[in-house]
Design an enzyme around this catalytic site. Structure first.
Site, PDB file in Angstrom:
ATOM      1  N   ASP A   1     -12.009  42.275  75.629  1.00 22.57           N
ATOM      2  CA  ASP A   1     -12.633  41.385  76.591  1.00 22.57           C
ATOM      3  C   ASP A   1     -11.835  41.507  77.891  1.00 22.57           C
ATOM      4  OD1 ASP A   1     -13.417  39.321  78.193  1.00 22.57           O
ATOM      5  OD2 ASP A   1     -13.233  37.753  76.662  1.00 22.57           O
TER       6      ASP A   1
ATOM      7  N   GLN B   1     -10.818  38.935  82.309  1.00 22.28           N
ATOM      8  CA  GLN B   1      -9.703  38.473  83.158  1.00 22.28           C
ATOM      9  C   GLN B   1      -8.720  39.588  83.496  1.00 22.28           C
ATOM     10  OE1 GLN B   1      -9.617  35.545  84.530  1.00 22.28           O
ATOM     11  NE2 GLN B   1     -11.084  34.389  83.314  1.00 22.28           N
TER      12      GLN B   1
HETATM   13  N1  C6P Z   1     -14.071  32.393  81.761  1.00 25.36           N
HETATM   14  C1  C6P Z   1     -13.077  30.529  82.905  1.00 25.36           C
HETATM   15  O1  C6P Z   1     -13.109  29.563  83.693  1.00 25.36           O
HETATM   16  P1  C6P Z   1     -18.892  35.087  81.684  1.00 25.36           P
HETATM   17  O2  C6P Z   1     -19.164  33.629  81.627  1.00 25.36           O
HETATM   18  O3  C6P Z   1     -19.737  35.860  80.709  1.00 25.36           O
HETATM   19  O4  C6P Z   1     -18.899  35.651  83.046  1.00 25.36           O
HETATM   20  O5  C6P Z   1     -17.372  35.269  81.199  1.00 25.36           O
HETATM   21  C2  C6P Z   1     -17.009  34.833  79.930  1.00 25.36           C
HETATM   22  C3  C6P Z   1     -15.557  35.026  79.701  1.00 25.36           C
HETATM   23  C4  C6P Z   1     -15.149  35.874  78.697  1.00 25.36           C
HETATM   24  N2  C6P Z   1     -13.857  36.109  78.461  1.00 25.36           N
HETATM   25  C5  C6P Z   1     -12.889  35.541  79.187  1.00 25.36           C
HETATM   26  C6  C6P Z   1     -11.457  35.861  78.896  1.00 25.36           C
HETATM   27  C7  C6P Z   1     -13.236  34.658  80.220  1.00 25.36           C
HETATM   28  O6  C6P Z   1     -12.272  34.086  80.941  1.00 25.36           O
HETATM   29  C8  C6P Z   1     -14.593  34.381  80.463  1.00 25.36           C
HETATM   30  C9  C6P Z   1     -14.996  33.396  81.520  1.00 25.36           C
HETATM   31  C10 C6P Z   1     -14.282  31.421  82.812  1.00 25.36           C
HETATM   32  O7  C6P Z   1     -12.094  30.775  82.239  1.00 25.36           O
HETATM   33  C11 C6P Z   1     -15.552  30.653  82.682  1.00 25.36           C
HETATM   34  S1  C6P Z   1     -15.649  29.769  81.169  1.00 25.36           S
END
Ligand code: C6P
Length: 412
Positions: free
Chosen positions: A204, A207
């Site tokens: 994933d 980040q």
């Molecule tokens: N974290 C945060 O405020 P999306 O929503 O699909 O763009 O990303 C999801 C996601 C997946 N993995 C990690 C490690 C993330 O940090 C995130 C998104 C945001 O931490 C929104 S919850």
């Protein structure tokens, strides 16, 4: 704070129109880029240019506008592929976001490769997006889920890794950088270990891809998911990178237009990759603008961006350490750690902390940050999180610290 950054941050800030505003009469200090980053004018202009000048559906028309849109869309795929070191742009599937990319793998690869009794190994620091799709897959197939726990510093417990990453694990799904702890996981080592027991590894990268140089081939992973909106691009666009051989062997995820070769009344054959995984009209302008965001970040330099954030992180860790009753979750030093700092402040609810900071023009996130199991591990229902990006400056961290002192005094 030393100003060693390889780029002029003050000049760079001017490229982000949203940062020029005041909130509650104070200059906006945006410290919530882990949730979603701000966008430079160049990316906003790119999106507008598409809608103003050559908005048309892709891969369909033979007229000028459609060809121009198709060319720009496919060129953006190439930019994204280069940005993460993919060997071919055919390995990049456009999705809505990281969440959809992970669901795609869970459904398409998981459905074809995971069966009863197979094990899927996750970690305690995963975002819900890298937990729930695997729970759904396990429920459908009879597979089991297991989690690698954490050590006292908020890093993966390597003894547990040894014990749990064994034959029978079909997939290790792990975040590259925790959105809460900032912990950067040793993905290259994990990939080697996963492959040694015959497992695949999904990373994933939501980040990590925005914040550090990422090379999927050097990391040796099999799948990488990330979102455009966290890397100066628009919302509604993200990507899945997958090793070509894996992608080619995967059945489709969603059915519809664009992903087919021949459609009969009873059955259909499917397009080559990546089209096979892009059913329906894609987010065209958004994909093109994501390509522009990759150009923007590459022009600044991912090494320089990472170094800048490391400096901010070091400064912030020192600054916050001086605040009474403030406890930082995760690694206390900058090594193998990114610029997300989650913390609790004794006697003050995270939502109150965030509200007080908002009054000072400082935007942070409060809550569980879509990591309930991780917060349960730390025995707290919620935390406050400050996260940094390319455009943040030390003065904003000073304002964060002053706001936190104010919150502490108000509630003590
Ligand atoms: N974290 C945060 O405020 P999306 O929503 O699909 O763009 O990303 C999801 C996601 C997946 N993995 C990690 C490690 C993330 O940090 C995130 C998104 C945001 O931490 C929104 S919850």
């Amino acid at each position: 704070m030393p100003t060693l950054s390889a780029f002029d941050v003050v000049a760079l800030r001017r490229k982000f129109p949203i940062l020029q505003q005041q909130v509650h009469g104070k200059p906006l200090a945006f410290l919530d880029s882990a949730a979603s980053s701000q966008k430079p004018r160049q990316v906003i202009d790119c999106l507008e240019d598409y809608y103003r000048r050559y908005n048309a559906n892709v891969h369909r028309g033979v007229y000028t506008l459609s060809e121009e849109a198709t060319f720009a869309f496919e060129r953006a795929r190439g930019k994204v592929a280069r940005f993460i070191g993919a060997s071919s742009k055919r390995e990049v599937v456009f999705t809505r976001n990281a969440t959809e990319a992970i669901n795609l793998v869970a459904y398409a690869w998981g459905g074809a490769n995971i069966g009863p009794g197979d094990r899927i190994l996750l970690t305690l620091m995963e975002h819900h997006s890298n937990i729930v799709p695997w729970q759904m897959l396990a429920q459908r197939t009879g597979a089991t889920l297991d989690y690698i726990g954490l050590d006292g510093d908020g890093r993966l417990n390597l003894d547990e890794l040894d014990r749990k990453l064994t034959e029978g694990v079909k997939l290790l799904a792990v975040t590259h950088q925790s959105n809460v702890l900032g912990t950067v996981n040793p993905v290259a080592m994990l990939a080697e270990r996963a492959h040694a027991v015959g497992a695949k590894i999904l990373v994933d990268g939501a980040q990590s891809v925005p914040h550090m140089p990422v090379d999927v081939r050097a990391l040796g992973c099999d799948f990488m998911a990330f979102s455009g909106h966290k890397m100066c691009g628009p919302t509604g666009i993200g990507a899945l990178w997958a090793r070509r051989s894996l992608l080619e062997a995967m059945p489709p995820f969603l059915g519809g237009g664009s992903m087919i070769e021949v459609v009969d009344l009873d059955s259909s054959t499917y397009a080559e990759v990546p089209a096979r995984f892009e059913a329906g009209t894609p987010a065209i302008g958004e994909a093109i603008a994501l390509g522009e965001a990759c150009d923007f970040l590459s022009d600044v330099g991912m090494d320089a961006i990472h170094q800048h954030e490391q400096e901010l992180l070091g400064y912030a860790l020192d600054r916050l350490a001086g605040i009474e009753g403030l406890r930082i979750m995760g690694p206390q030093g900058t090594e193998d750690r990114g610029g997300s700092i989650s913390f609790t402040l004794d006697g003050v609810h995270p939502h109150d902390v965030a509200a007080i900071l908002d009054g000072e023009g400082v935007a942070v996130r409060a809550g569980h940050h879509c990591t309930q199991p991780l917060h349960r591990h730390y025995d707290v229902p919620a935390s406050t999180r400050a996260s940094f990006y390319i455009y943040n400056v030390a003065e904003e961290i000073d304002r964060l610290a002053v706001g936190l002192e104010k919150a502490r005094k108000l509630f003590s």
